[in-house]
Scaffold this motif. Structure first.
Motif, short mmCIF file in Angstrom:
data_model
loop_
_atom_site.label_atom_id
_atom_site.label_comp_id
_atom_site.label_asym_id
_atom_site.label_seq_id
_atom_site.Cartn_x
_atom_site.Cartn_y
_atom_site.Cartn_z
N ALA A 164 10.39 15.19 -4.19
CA ALA A 164 11.77 16.28 -4.06
C ALA A 164 12.82 15.31 -4.52
N LEU A 165 12.81 14.06 -4.53
CA LEU A 165 13.96 13.26 -4.85
C LEU A 165 13.88 12.94 -6.47
N GLY A 166 12.72 13.33 -7.06
CA GLY A 166 12.51 13.12 -8.44
C GLY A 166 12.15 11.50 -8.72
N LYS A 167 11.74 10.99 -7.67
CA LYS A 167 11.10 9.45 -7.83
C LYS A 167 9.78 9.54 -8.47
N GLY A 168 9.44 8.55 -9.31
CA GLY A 168 7.85 8.45 -9.77
C GLY A 168 7.23 7.82 -8.62
N VAL A 169 6.11 7.99 -8.65
CA VAL A 169 5.05 7.41 -7.40
C VAL A 169 4.97 6.25 -7.19
N LEU A 170 5.38 5.15 -8.28
CA LEU A 170 5.29 4.06 -8.08
C LEU A 170 6.70 3.39 -7.70
N ASP A 171 7.58 4.24 -7.75
CA ASP A 171 8.91 3.70 -7.05
C ASP A 171 8.95 3.99 -5.63
N VAL A 172 7.87 4.86 -5.15
CA VAL A 172 7.69 5.15 -3.88
C VAL A 172 6.77 4.06 -3.12
N THR A 173 5.78 3.74 -3.76
CA THR A 173 4.72 2.82 -3.20
C THR A 173 5.04 1.40 -3.75
N GLY A 174 5.52 1.01 -5.03
CA GLY A 174 5.61 -0.28 -5.41
C GLY A 174 4.51 -0.32 -6.61
N SER A 175 4.57 -1.07 -7.44
CA SER A 175 3.50 -1.42 -8.27
C SER A 175 2.02 -1.77 -7.77
N ASP A 176 1.98 -2.79 -6.60
CA ASP A 176 0.91 -2.78 -6.22
C ASP A 176 0.55 -2.03 -4.78
N VAL A 177 -0.15 -0.90 -5.38
CA VAL A 177 -0.67 0.09 -4.66
C VAL A 177 -1.62 -0.58 -3.34
N ALA A 178 -2.42 -1.37 -3.61
CA ALA A 178 -3.44 -1.88 -2.61
C ALA A 178 -2.56 -2.63 -1.51
N ALA A 179 -1.41 -3.50 -1.81
CA ALA A 179 -0.35 -4.15 -1.10
C ALA A 179 0.19 -3.04 -0.18
N PHE A 180 0.67 -1.87 -0.65
CA PHE A 180 1.33 -0.88 0.04
C PHE A 180 0.50 -0.62 1.05
N CYS A 181 -0.94 -0.29 0.70
CA CYS A 181 -2.02 0.13 1.55
C CYS A 181 -2.20 -0.92 2.92
N ASP A 182 -1.99 -2.07 2.31
CA ASP A 182 -2.50 -3.09 3.43
C ASP A 182 -1.09 -3.36 4.38
N GLU A 183 -0.11 -3.16 3.91
CA GLU A 183 1.09 -2.87 4.78
C GLU A 183 1.15 -1.91 5.75
N LEU A 184 0.39 -0.83 5.30
CA LEU A 184 0.38 0.43 6.24
C LEU A 184 -0.51 0.17 7.56
N ILE A 185 -1.62 -0.49 7.19
CA ILE A 185 -2.72 -0.62 8.18
C ILE A 185 -2.81 -2.27 8.83
N LYS A 186 -1.56 -2.90 8.45
CA LYS A 186 -1.70 -4.43 8.95
C LYS A 186 -1.93 -4.64 10.42
N ASP A 187 -1.52 -3.59 11.30
CA ASP A 187 -1.81 -3.70 12.60
C ASP A 187 -3.05 -3.08 13.29
N SER A 188 -3.61 -2.52 12.37
CA SER A 188 -4.77 -1.67 12.90
C SER A 188 -6.24 -2.49 12.66
N LYS A 189 -6.94 -2.09 13.50
CA LYS A 189 -8.38 -2.79 13.33
C LYS A 189 -9.25 -1.93 12.24
N THR A 190 -9.78 -2.86 11.34
CA THR A 190 -10.40 -2.37 10.03
C THR A 190 -12.06 -2.47 10.45
#
Length: 116
Positions: free
Chosen positions: A65-91
């Motif tokens: 909605a803000l007109g950003k590209g997806v990598l502007d939202v997640t950063g270029s390292d999408v796996a690191a983005f995911c890891d940050e989301l789940i860092k406190d969760s049991k995997t």
């Protein structure tokens, strides 16, 4: 689990998928990769509803909605983005590591018991 719960879960999932399909193409591609990544290494409670995945869609809808590209939202390292989301969760990896350690400890105990 009751049939009603299953039906309700399917309805929620279909609504979730519809939201993903409404995203711009680049967001859809990255979302699908995030989803695959999280299903492989992600938190054990990922399948309990769509909380985390829904939050990602919320974030992506806002970015689009803000007109950003997806990598502007997640950063270029999408796996690191995911890891940050789940860092406190049991995997699943955590559970596997625990089971390996338990098996090693059992085997070592047997060896030391035999030596006595």
């Amino acid at each position: 689990m009751k049939i009603r719960d299953i039906i309700e879960g399917k309805k929620e999932w279909r609504a979730h998928v519809a939201r993903v399909k409404a995203l711009p193409q680049d967001y859809q591609i990255v979302y699908k990769e995030i989803q695959k990544y999280l299903f492989k290494v992600g938190p054990v409670d990922l399948t309990d509803g769509t909380g985390l995945l829904s939050g990602i869609v919320d974030l992506f809808e806002e970015g689009a909605a803000l007109g950003k590209g997806v990598l502007d939202v997640t950063g270029s390292d999408v796996a690191a983005f995911c890891d940050e989301l789940i860092k406190d969760s049991k995997t699943y990896a955590d559970i596997y590591q625990e089971s390996v350690n338990q098996e090693v400890n059992k085997a070592m105990k047997k060896v030391t018991d035999k030596k006595k």
